[in-house]
Structures are given as C-alpha cells and as structure tokens.
Design a protein around this motif. Structure first.
Motif, PDB file in Angstrom:
ATOM      1  N   MET A   1      -3.010   2.043   7.176  1.00  0.00           N
ATOM      2  CA  MET A   1      -4.273   1.484   6.727  1.00  0.00           C
ATOM      3  C   MET A   1      -4.696   2.151   5.424  1.00  0.00           C
ATOM      4  SD  MET A   1      -7.856   1.179   8.825  1.00  0.00           S
ATOM      5  CE  MET A   1      -8.375   2.863   8.532  1.00  0.00           C
ATOM      6  N   PHE A   2      -5.371   1.382   4.580  1.00  0.00           N
ATOM      7  CA  PHE A   2      -5.827   1.867   3.286  1.00  0.00           C
ATOM      8  C   PHE A   2      -7.334   1.630   3.157  1.00  0.00           C
ATOM      9  CE2 PHE A   2      -1.486   0.374   3.115  1.00  0.00           C
ATOM     10  CZ  PHE A   2      -0.807   1.447   2.552  1.00  0.00           C
ATOM     11  N   THR A   3      -7.915   2.167   2.095  1.00  0.00           N
ATOM     12  CA  THR A   3      -9.355   2.004   1.884  1.00  0.00           C
ATOM     13  C   THR A   3      -9.674   1.165   0.654  1.00  0.00           C
ATOM     14  OG1 THR A   3      -9.577   3.964   0.483  1.00  0.00           O
ATOM     15  CG2 THR A   3      -9.724   4.302   2.870  1.00  0.00           C
ATOM     16  N   GLY A   4      -8.698   0.934  -0.208  1.00  0.00           N
ATOM     17  CA  GLY A   4      -8.962   0.200  -1.430  1.00  0.00           C
ATOM     18  C   GLY A   4      -9.516   1.073  -2.541  1.00  0.00           C
ATOM     19  N   ILE A   5      -9.533   2.391  -2.329  1.00  0.00           N
ATOM     20  CA  ILE A   5      -9.946   3.325  -3.374  1.00  0.00           C
ATOM     21  C   ILE A   5      -8.673   3.802  -4.075  1.00  0.00           C
ATOM     22  CG2 ILE A   5     -11.164   5.450  -3.934  1.00  0.00           C
ATOM     23  CD1 ILE A   5     -12.919   3.197  -2.804  1.00  0.00           C
ATOM     24  N   ILE A   6      -8.443   3.337  -5.281  1.00  0.00           N
ATOM     25  CA  ILE A   6      -7.192   3.603  -5.995  1.00  0.00           C
ATOM     26  C   ILE A   6      -7.087   5.077  -6.383  1.00  0.00           C
ATOM     27  CG2 ILE A   6      -5.774   2.965  -7.993  1.00  0.00           C
ATOM     28  CD1 ILE A   6      -6.247   0.763  -5.808  1.00  0.00           C
ATOM     29  N   GLU A   7      -5.916   5.672  -6.117  1.00  0.00           N
ATOM     30  CA  GLU A   7      -5.722   7.089  -6.410  1.00  0.00           C
ATOM     31  C   GLU A   7      -5.182   7.341  -7.814  1.00  0.00           C
ATOM     32  OE1 GLU A   7      -4.643   9.701  -2.863  1.00  0.00           O
ATOM     33  OE2 GLU A   7      -3.460   7.881  -2.515  1.00  0.00           O
ATOM     34  N   GLU A   8      -4.341   6.439  -8.285  1.00  0.00           N
ATOM     35  CA  GLU A   8      -3.816   6.595  -9.647  1.00  0.00           C
ATOM     36  C   GLU A   8      -3.157   5.296 -10.096  1.00  0.00           C
ATOM     37  OE1 GLU A   8      -0.256   8.840 -10.582  1.00  0.00           O
ATOM     38  OE2 GLU A   8       0.293   8.912  -8.463  1.00  0.00           O
ATOM     39  N   LEU A   9      -2.921   5.219 -11.398  1.00  0.00           N
ATOM     40  CA  LEU A   9      -2.154   4.120 -11.970  1.00  0.00           C
ATOM     41  C   LEU A   9      -0.710   4.575 -12.118  1.00  0.00           C
ATOM     42  CD1 LEU A   9      -4.531   2.778 -14.772  1.00  0.00           C
ATOM     43  CD2 LEU A   9      -4.235   1.931 -12.439  1.00  0.00           C
ATOM     44  N   GLY A  10       0.197   3.806 -11.518  1.00  0.00           N
ATOM     45  CA  GLY A  10       1.620   4.092 -11.664  1.00  0.00           C
ATOM     46  C   GLY A  10       2.226   3.152 -12.690  1.00  0.00           C
ATOM     47  N   THR A  11       3.491   3.409 -13.021  1.00  0.00           N
ATOM     48  CA  THR A  11       4.207   2.576 -14.000  1.00  0.00           C
ATOM     49  C   THR A  11       5.527   2.133 -13.405  1.00  0.00           C
ATOM     50  OG1 THR A  11       3.245   3.853 -15.816  1.00  0.00           O
ATOM     51  CG2 THR A  11       5.139   2.468 -16.334  1.00  0.00           C
ATOM     52  N   VAL A  12       5.823   0.855 -13.531  1.00  0.00           N
ATOM     53  CA  VAL A  12       7.097   0.340 -13.030  1.00  0.00           C
ATOM     54  C   VAL A  12       8.226   0.871 -13.908  1.00  0.00           C
ATOM     55  CG1 VAL A  12       8.487  -1.735 -12.627  1.00  0.00           C
ATOM     56  CG2 VAL A  12       6.025  -1.745 -12.118  1.00  0.00           C
ATOM     57  N   ARG A  13       9.205   1.527 -13.274  1.00  0.00           N
ATOM     58  CA  ARG A  13      10.378   2.026 -13.994  1.00  0.00           C
ATOM     59  C   ARG A  13      11.493   1.000 -14.020  1.00  0.00           C
ATOM     60  NH1 ARG A  13      11.322   8.103 -11.469  1.00  0.00           N
ATOM     61  NH2 ARG A  13       9.973   9.284 -12.922  1.00  0.00           N
ATOM     62  N   HIS A  14      11.733   0.400 -12.858  1.00  0.00           N
ATOM     63  CA  HIS A  14      12.885  -0.496 -12.742  1.00  0.00           C
ATOM     64  C   HIS A  14      12.610  -1.533 -11.663  1.00  0.00           C
ATOM     65  CE1 HIS A  14      17.063  -1.752 -12.996  1.00  0.00           C
ATOM     66  NE2 HIS A  14      17.188  -1.602 -11.691  1.00  0.00           N
ATOM     67  N   VAL A  15      13.009  -2.756 -11.930  1.00  0.00           N
ATOM     68  CA  VAL A  15      12.891  -3.849 -10.965  1.00  0.00           C
ATOM     69  C   VAL A  15      14.286  -4.386 -10.697  1.00  0.00           C
ATOM     70  CG1 VAL A  15      11.907  -6.114 -10.495  1.00  0.00           C
ATOM     71  CG2 VAL A  15      10.612  -4.451 -11.846  1.00  0.00           C
ATOM     72  N   ALA A  16      14.665  -4.423  -9.433  1.00  0.00           N
ATOM     73  CA  ALA A  16      15.980  -4.941  -9.045  1.00  0.00           C
ATOM     74  C   ALA A  16      15.799  -5.814  -7.814  1.00  0.00           C
ATOM     75  CB  ALA A  16      16.936  -3.793  -8.754  1.00  0.00           C
ATOM     76  N   PRO A  17      16.749  -6.708  -7.540  1.00  0.00           N
ATOM     77  CA  PRO A  17      16.646  -7.538  -6.327  1.00  0.00           C
ATOM     78  C   PRO A  17      16.505  -6.652  -5.093  1.00  0.00           C
ATOM     79  CG  PRO A  17      18.370  -8.375  -7.756  1.00  0.00           C
ATOM     80  CD  PRO A  17      17.950  -7.050  -8.329  1.00  0.00           C
ATOM     81  N   GLY A  18      15.390  -6.781  -4.406  1.00  0.00           N
ATOM     82  CA  GLY A  18      15.213  -6.039  -3.165  1.00  0.00           C
ATOM     83  C   GLY A  18      14.517  -4.710  -3.286  1.00  0.00           C
ATOM     84  N   ASN A  19      14.293  -4.196  -4.489  1.00  0.00           N
ATOM     85  CA  ASN A  19      13.566  -2.927  -4.559  1.00  0.00           C
ATOM     86  C   ASN A  19      12.840  -2.748  -5.878  1.00  0.00           C
ATOM     87  OD1 ASN A  19      15.286  -1.248  -6.461  1.00  0.00           O
ATOM     88  ND2 ASN A  19      16.813  -1.767  -4.898  1.00  0.00           N
ATOM     89  N   LEU A  20      11.940  -1.777  -5.858  1.00  0.00           N
ATOM     90  CA  LEU A  20      11.052  -1.513  -6.981  1.00  0.00           C
ATOM     91  C   LEU A  20      10.977   0.001  -7.167  1.00  0.00           C
ATOM     92  CD1 LEU A  20       9.030  -3.122  -8.830  1.00  0.00           C
ATOM     93  CD2 LEU A  20       7.295  -2.672  -7.073  1.00  0.00           C
ATOM     94  N   GLU A  21      11.201   0.474  -8.389  1.00  0.00           N
ATOM     95  CA  GLU A  21      11.115   1.908  -8.673  1.00  0.00           C
ATOM     96  C   GLU A  21       9.910   2.150  -9.575  1.00  0.00           C
ATOM     97  OE1 GLU A  21      13.617   5.554 -10.801  1.00  0.00           O
ATOM     98  OE2 GLU A  21      14.584   3.612 -10.438  1.00  0.00           O
ATOM     99  N   LEU A  22       9.072   3.128  -9.179  1.00  0.00           N
ATOM    100  CA  LEU A  22       7.835   3.385  -9.906  1.00  0.00           C
ATOM    101  C   LEU A  22       7.687   4.855 -10.261  1.00  0.00           C
ATOM    102  CD1 LEU A  22       6.832   1.376  -7.177  1.00  0.00           C
ATOM    103  CD2 LEU A  22       5.301   0.849  -9.051  1.00  0.00           C
TER     104      LEU A  22
END
Length: 209
Positions: A1-22
């Motif tokens: 469960m989350f609260t909707g209070i954002i902790e930080e802004l991340g940056t997408v490093r790599h996008v590939a079929p089936g996964n996401l690296e940040l």
C-alpha cells in the motif's frame, strides 16, 4: 500500500521488453529484492538492484492499463516506496493498481496554484467525486471539480516542484487510480459503474432503512 506522497523523482535508464531500469537514490534506502515501489503510481516489484538504481519487471497487462509504455530513457518518474507500518499516513490509500488513464486537457495558473484539467472515460469519472481523493501518476491529490467529461485539481507550489505533474502538457497521458474506498462501496451496493446504483426503496427497507 502507498500514500501518494512522492518521495523523489527518478529517471528512466533503460526500457526493454518486460522490464524497466530506473535511476534513484532515496527509494533505494532499505529496499530489497521483491519489495514494491510505485513508479508513476504503478506498483512494481524490484527484481534487481544496482548502484544508484533498480530494475522492475513490467507485464503486458500493466502496459495496457497504464502510461508506462510511453516512457523513454531520460523520462522523469514519480517514485514512492510502500508505506511503512510506523510511518505517517499523509495522503490517502493508494494501492498502485491503475484503473486506467486520462489525458491532460489544460493547465491554468491561478495565483500561486496551477489548475490541471484531465479528461477521463465515464467509467473512471463515475468513481471521482468533488473534494474526494485521486492518484494521478501516483500523486495523492484532492479533486476540485468534476464534470461528465473531465475533472480538475489545483496544484500547490510544493507538489508542483516535487513531482512530474507540472511538466505535463495538453495531450499527455497520465495514470489514474480512483479512491479504493469508493470502489468497495460501489461493489457492496451492487453498482457496476457507470450504470445506475441499483438502490431502490425496497432495497433500503430490506436493510432496515
């Protein structure tokens, strides 16, 4: 469960079929393999940790129901770890399970705030109420206005500075999660959104009203 209070802004490093690296920092503190992190409001499971970042698997259903498929290397994303039992509940109950997407219609400044209007399909608008809670790209926000075509929220400077929302422009897609409490109430009352409530005088009489 989350609260909707954002902790930080991340940056997408790599996008590939089936996964996401940040790339991230704050949300890595105390994080282990298998933990949950909300990425633009989508609950993802950490499958790998690396210096200054993490990787998460993304299944086709998640891509269909959210805007994650539009992310590219360099995209900024809102990040939040699952709520700790000893933490403050500063937002509202956010599950990280996206109901669908909306489209930014306009951004309009008013004093120190910015009004953001978002068009959404009827089945989502049926669960959005004025002064109720909504998670937009994982951000806990209060609904300021609702019509039969869209809804609007008013962003304070702090929220604008700490999230990606004011980087959006007209036509952009955002992830939406309506209030879980409202969805349970609708289910218990036998309502299949956006159909009529199904509440009749006979129903009320049978239940002691």
């Amino acid at each position: 469960m989350f609260t909707g209070i954002i902790e930080e802004l991340g940056t997408v490093r790599h996008v590939a079929p089936g996964n996401l690296e940040l790339a991230a920092r704050t949300v890595l503190e105390g994080t282990h393999l298998g933990d949950s992190i909300a990425v633009n409001g989508v609950c993802l499971t950490v499958t790998a940790l690396s210096p200054g970042g993490f990787t998460a698997d993304v299944m086709p259903e998640t891509l269909r129901r959210s805007g994650l498929g539009q992310l590219r290397p360099g995209s900024k994303v809102n990040l939040e770890r699952a709520m700790a039992a000893n933490g403050r509940f500063g937002g509202h109950i956010v599950t990280g399970h996206i109901d669908g997407t909306g489209t930014v219609s306009s951004l309009r400044r008013e004093g120190n705030a910015v009004w953001v209007t978002i068009a959404a399909p009827p089945e989502l608008l049926a669960g959005i109420v004025e002064k109720g809670s909504i998670a937009i790209d994982g951000i806990s926000l209060t609904v300021a206005d609702v019509t039969d075509r869209d809804f609007a929220i008013s962003i304070i400077p702090h929220t604008g500075a700490q999230t990606t929302l004011l980087d959006r422009k007209a036509g952009d897609t955002v992830n939406l999660e309506t209030d879980i409490l409202g969805k349970y109430v609708a289910k218990l009352l036998g309502r299949e959104e956006p159909k009529s409530s199904g509440i009749t005088m006979e129903f009320l009489a049978q239940h002691g009203f």
